[in-house]
Write an enzyme that holds these catalytic residues in place. Structure first.
Site, PDB file in Angstrom:
ATOM      1  N   PHE A  32      42.866 -26.691  -6.453  1.00 13.80           N
ATOM      2  CA  PHE A  32      42.887 -25.609  -7.422  1.00 13.80           C
ATOM      3  C   PHE A  32      43.666 -24.442  -6.833  1.00 13.80           C
ATOM      4  O   PHE A  32      43.873 -24.371  -5.620  1.00 13.80           O
ATOM      5  CB  PHE A  32      41.473 -25.169  -7.789  1.00 13.80           C
ATOM      6  CG  PHE A  32      40.710 -26.191  -8.573  1.00 13.80           C
ATOM      7  CD1 PHE A  32      41.222 -26.710  -9.744  1.00 13.80           C
ATOM      8  CD2 PHE A  32      39.467 -26.623  -8.138  1.00 13.80           C
ATOM      9  CE1 PHE A  32      40.521 -27.648 -10.483  1.00 13.80           C
ATOM     10  CE2 PHE A  32      38.753 -27.564  -8.870  1.00 13.80           C
ATOM     11  CZ  PHE A  32      39.280 -28.076 -10.043  1.00 13.80           C
ATOM     12  N   GLU A  55      40.371 -11.749  -7.933  1.00 10.60           N
ATOM     13  CA  GLU A  55      40.852 -13.112  -7.733  1.00 10.60           C
ATOM     14  C   GLU A  55      40.676 -13.885  -9.037  1.00 10.60           C
ATOM     15  O   GLU A  55      39.593 -13.855  -9.632  1.00 10.60           O
ATOM     16  CB  GLU A  55      40.093 -13.819  -6.608  1.00 10.60           C
ATOM     17  CG  GLU A  55      40.452 -13.356  -5.211  1.00 10.60           C
ATOM     18  CD  GLU A  55      39.796 -12.041  -4.843  1.00 10.60           C
ATOM     19  OE1 GLU A  55      38.661 -11.792  -5.306  1.00 10.60           O
ATOM     20  OE2 GLU A  55      40.417 -11.255  -4.111  1.00 10.60           O
ATOM     21  N   GLU A 128      39.881 -42.026 -20.726  1.00 13.33           N
ATOM     22  CA  GLU A 128      38.485 -41.762 -20.394  1.00 13.33           C
ATOM     23  C   GLU A 128      37.493 -42.572 -21.223  1.00 13.33           C
ATOM     24  O   GLU A 128      36.377 -42.829 -20.763  1.00 13.33           O
ATOM     25  CB  GLU A 128      38.180 -40.278 -20.543  1.00 13.33           C
ATOM     26  CG  GLU A 128      38.933 -39.403 -19.556  1.00 13.33           C
ATOM     27  CD  GLU A 128      38.448 -37.972 -19.522  1.00 13.33           C
ATOM     28  OE1 GLU A 128      38.792 -37.251 -18.573  1.00 13.33           O
ATOM     29  OE2 GLU A 128      37.713 -37.557 -20.455  1.00 13.33           O
ATOM     30  N   GLY A 147      36.241 -13.891 -17.513  1.00 16.08           N
ATOM     31  CA  GLY A 147      36.024 -12.969 -16.405  1.00 16.08           C
ATOM     32  C   GLY A 147      36.696 -13.403 -15.113  1.00 16.08           C
ATOM     33  O   GLY A 147      36.917 -12.569 -14.227  1.00 16.08           O
ATOM     34  N   GLU A 151      41.744 -20.469 -17.753  1.00 18.01           N
ATOM     35  CA  GLU A 151      41.611 -21.682 -18.552  1.00 18.01           C
ATOM     36  C   GLU A 151      41.223 -21.397 -20.002  1.00 18.01           C
ATOM     37  O   GLU A 151      40.309 -20.619 -20.286  1.00 18.01           O
ATOM     38  CB  GLU A 151      40.558 -22.605 -17.943  1.00 18.01           C
ATOM     39  CG  GLU A 151      40.432 -23.929 -18.686  1.00 18.01           C
ATOM     40  CD  GLU A 151      39.428 -24.866 -18.050  1.00 18.01           C
ATOM     41  OE1 GLU A 151      39.486 -26.072 -18.342  1.00 18.01           O
ATOM     42  OE2 GLU A 151      38.582 -24.399 -17.258  1.00 18.01           O
ATOM     43  N   GLU A 174      42.504 -40.287  -9.448  1.00 10.64           N
ATOM     44  CA  GLU A 174      41.915 -38.975  -9.707  1.00 10.64           C
ATOM     45  C   GLU A 174      40.411 -38.976  -9.445  1.00 10.64           C
ATOM     46  O   GLU A 174      39.711 -38.032  -9.792  1.00 10.64           O
ATOM     47  CB  GLU A 174      42.193 -38.547 -11.150  1.00 10.64           C
ATOM     48  CG  GLU A 174      43.669 -38.269 -11.423  1.00 10.64           C
ATOM     49  CD  GLU A 174      43.929 -37.723 -12.809  1.00 10.64           C
ATOM     50  OE1 GLU A 174      42.948 -37.476 -13.557  1.00 10.64           O
ATOM     51  OE2 GLU A 174      45.103 -37.515 -13.155  1.00 10.64           O
TER      52      GLU A 174
END
Length: 221
Positions: A32, A55, A128, A147, A151, A174
């Site tokens: 990430f 951040e 999936e 906040g 995404e 994955e």
């Protein structure tokens, strides 16, 4: 962006032009990504805030798909391990003995460059849940957690054929280990009332489904 979705709206008075980014640096660049912003913004009563440091989890944007078979009156979910849930359930706010990090969800996936939300919906349903999309209805487009992350989720309801769904699917590279679960509509509604769904996309989808089930049945009769 799909024209069927309303654009994400700012308030009547403020837009992105009322934010000044003093500095932006990539603080973490791993599986990430995290960006550190130095920024300030206009205030409701006039003037500007002091420069603040925040951040931001740069997550990208995603598509989620609620799966419904109107012929069999079945709803299809997936279940998979979620490390974020694992970390959350080890906090004092949850009873780790009654909450599992294997989460009941909608099919979902990140939108890669060059893909549309609809493209991702169709791709992820195959990867999936091993089922093809027959038709799709847009539900909403929302910010997952404004906040702290970029995404957003494009949420759809898809018509599928649930007669042969089941098993375990996902992409091995994955580390996906995804179980497909098919239940009748009444069971899904009971699970909603019992609080079994604990993630936002599935809760939003189920509430929408509950409100729009009659219209869906008429559309796909």
């Amino acid at each position: 962006m799909n024209d069927d979705f309303d654009k994400l709206q700012a308030t009547e008075n403020f837009t992105v032009d009322d934010v000044e980014v003093v500095e932006k640096v990539r603080a973490h660049d791993g599986y990430f990504k995290v960006d550190r912003y130095q920024l300030r913004h206009r205030k409701h009563e006039g003037g500007w805030t002091e420069v603040m440091s925040r951040e931001i989890f740069e997550r990208g944007h995603a598509t989620a798909v609620f799966l419904f078979d109107p012929e069999l009156d079945k709803v299809v979910f997936i279940e998979q391990f979620r490390p974020g849930a694992f970390a959350a359930f080890n906090s004092p706010w949850f009873d780790a003995k009654t909450h599992s990090p294997w989460v009941l969800e909608c099919v979902a996936g990140i939108i890669d460059e060059g893909e549309s939300p609809e493209d991702v919906a169709r791709r992820e349903c195959i990867e999936e849940a091993n089922c093809a999309v027959v038709d799709m209805v847009p539900i909403t487009h929302y910010l997952a957690s404004p906040g702290g992350t970029t995404e957003s989720i494009f949420l759809f309801c898809a018509r599928i054929d649930a007669s042969n769904v089941g098993g375990v699917h996902g992409l091995e590279h994955e580390h996906e280990d995804i179980r497909v679960i098919s239940v009748d509509t009444d069971t899904a509604m009971a699970w909603l009332d019992q609080g079994r769904f604990i993630n936002a996309m599935t809760l939003i989808a189920m509430q929408w489904f509950k409100l729009n089930l009659s219209d869906l049945r008429a559309r796909w009769s």
